[in-house]
Design a protein around this motif. Structure first.
Motif, short mmCIF file in Angstrom:
data_model
loop_
_atom_site.label_atom_id
_atom_site.label_comp_id
_atom_site.label_asym_id
_atom_site.label_seq_id
_atom_site.Cartn_x
_atom_site.Cartn_y
_atom_site.Cartn_z
N PRO A 84 25.18 37.38 44.65
CA PRO A 84 25.35 36.27 43.71
C PRO A 84 25.19 36.66 42.24
O PRO A 84 25.92 36.17 41.39
CB PRO A 84 24.27 35.27 44.14
N ALA A 85 24.28 37.56 41.95
CA ALA A 85 24.04 37.97 40.56
C ALA A 85 25.23 38.76 39.98
O ALA A 85 25.38 38.84 38.76
CB ALA A 85 22.77 38.80 40.47
N GLU A 86 26.06 39.35 40.84
CA GLU A 86 27.19 40.16 40.38
C GLU A 86 28.49 39.36 40.29
O GLU A 86 29.45 39.80 39.66
CB GLU A 86 27.41 41.33 41.35
N ARG A 87 28.55 38.20 40.91
CA ARG A 87 29.80 37.45 41.03
C ARG A 87 30.39 37.04 39.68
O ARG A 87 31.58 37.18 39.47
CB ARG A 87 29.60 36.22 41.91
N ALA A 88 29.58 36.57 38.76
CA ALA A 88 30.10 36.09 37.48
C ALA A 88 30.78 37.22 36.71
O ALA A 88 31.87 37.05 36.16
CB ALA A 88 28.99 35.47 36.64
N GLY A 89 30.15 38.39 36.70
CA GLY A 89 30.73 39.53 35.99
C GLY A 89 32.02 40.02 36.62
O GLY A 89 32.99 40.34 35.93
N LEU A 90 32.03 40.07 37.95
CA LEU A 90 33.25 40.49 38.64
C LEU A 90 34.37 39.47 38.47
O LEU A 90 35.54 39.84 38.31
CB LEU A 90 32.95 40.73 40.12
N GLN A 91 34.02 38.18 38.48
CA GLN A 91 35.04 37.16 38.27
C GLN A 91 35.62 37.29 36.87
O GLN A 91 36.84 37.16 36.67
CB GLN A 91 34.47 35.76 38.48
N GLN A 92 34.77 37.54 35.89
CA GLN A 92 35.26 37.72 34.53
C GLN A 92 36.17 38.94 34.44
O GLN A 92 37.22 38.89 33.79
CB GLN A 92 34.08 37.87 33.56
N ALA A 93 35.80 40.02 35.10
CA ALA A 93 36.63 41.22 35.10
C ALA A 93 37.99 40.92 35.75
O ALA A 93 39.04 41.32 35.23
CB ALA A 93 35.93 42.36 35.84
N LEU A 94 37.98 40.21 36.85
CA LEU A 94 39.22 39.84 37.53
C LEU A 94 40.09 38.97 36.63
O LEU A 94 41.31 39.20 36.52
CB LEU A 94 38.90 39.11 38.84
N ASP A 95 39.48 38.01 35.97
CA ASP A 95 40.24 37.13 35.06
C ASP A 95 40.88 37.94 33.92
O ASP A 95 42.03 37.70 33.55
CB ASP A 95 39.34 36.04 34.47
N LEU A 96 40.15 38.91 33.38
CA LEU A 96 40.68 39.73 32.29
C LEU A 96 41.86 40.58 32.75
O LEU A 96 42.89 40.67 32.06
CB LEU A 96 39.58 40.63 31.72
N VAL A 97 41.73 41.20 33.91
CA VAL A 97 42.82 42.03 34.44
C VAL A 97 44.05 41.18 34.72
O VAL A 97 45.17 41.55 34.37
CB VAL A 97 42.37 42.80 35.70
N GLU A 98 43.85 40.02 35.32
CA GLU A 98 44.99 39.15 35.62
C GLU A 98 45.65 38.64 34.34
O GLU A 98 46.88 38.52 34.28
CB GLU A 98 44.56 38.01 36.53
N ALA A 99 44.88 38.36 33.31
CA ALA A 99 45.45 37.92 32.03
C ALA A 99 46.29 39.04 31.41
O ALA A 99 47.37 38.78 30.86
CB ALA A 99 44.35 37.49 31.08
N GLN A 100 45.81 40.26 31.51
CA GLN A 100 46.57 41.39 30.95
C GLN A 100 47.86 41.60 31.75
O GLN A 100 48.90 41.91 31.17
CB GLN A 100 45.72 42.67 30.97
N ARG A 101 47.79 41.44 33.05
CA ARG A 101 48.99 41.61 33.89
C ARG A 101 50.05 40.56 33.57
O ARG A 101 51.24 40.81 33.72
CB ARG A 101 48.62 41.50 35.37
N ALA A 102 49.63 39.39 33.11
CA ALA A 102 50.56 38.31 32.83
C ALA A 102 51.29 38.48 31.50
O ALA A 102 52.29 37.81 31.26
CB ALA A 102 49.81 36.97 32.84
#
Length: 103
Positions: free
Chosen positions: A30-48
């Motif tokens: 649970p403590a890692e989820r927010a950071g990983l979600q943010q990383a995923l959001d950043l990568v997906e935004a760059q891909r778009a």
């Protein structure tokens, strides 16, 4: 778009990175989820982003490094871009500056 020996690297093939982050997120504490979600959001935004958006951002960065804002002198901006990428043709540099600065 190719610039010869341009000082820019664009990573557009990031599907594997998305999968890796998604897997890490699925197995995260649970403590890692927010950071990983943010990383995923950043990568997906760059891909778009489109190639034009990526290149325009790079051009604006080159101009900023040269001390030229997007509202600066057009000819000076073209010259700065060509100094950064000596093999860049004048017409290509002009087009890139026009697109990146919206003028």
């Amino acid at each position: 778009m190719l610039f010869g020996k341009a000082p820019v690297i664009v990573v557009r093939e990031s599907a594997e990175l998305v999968v890796i982050i998604q897997e890490a997120l699925a197995n995260a504490a649970p403590a890692e989820r927010a950071g990983l979600q943010q990383a995923l959001d950043l990568v997906e935004a760059q891909r778009a982003r489109t190639e034009d958006e990526v290149v325009s951002q790079w051009v604006r960065g080159v101009l900023a490094d040269a001390g030229i804002g997007t509202g600066g002198d057009h000819a000076e901006a073209v010259a700065a871009l060509r100094r950064a990428v000596p093999d860049l043709a004048l017409t290509t540099a002009n087009d890139l500056v026009s697109t990146a600065t919206g003028r």
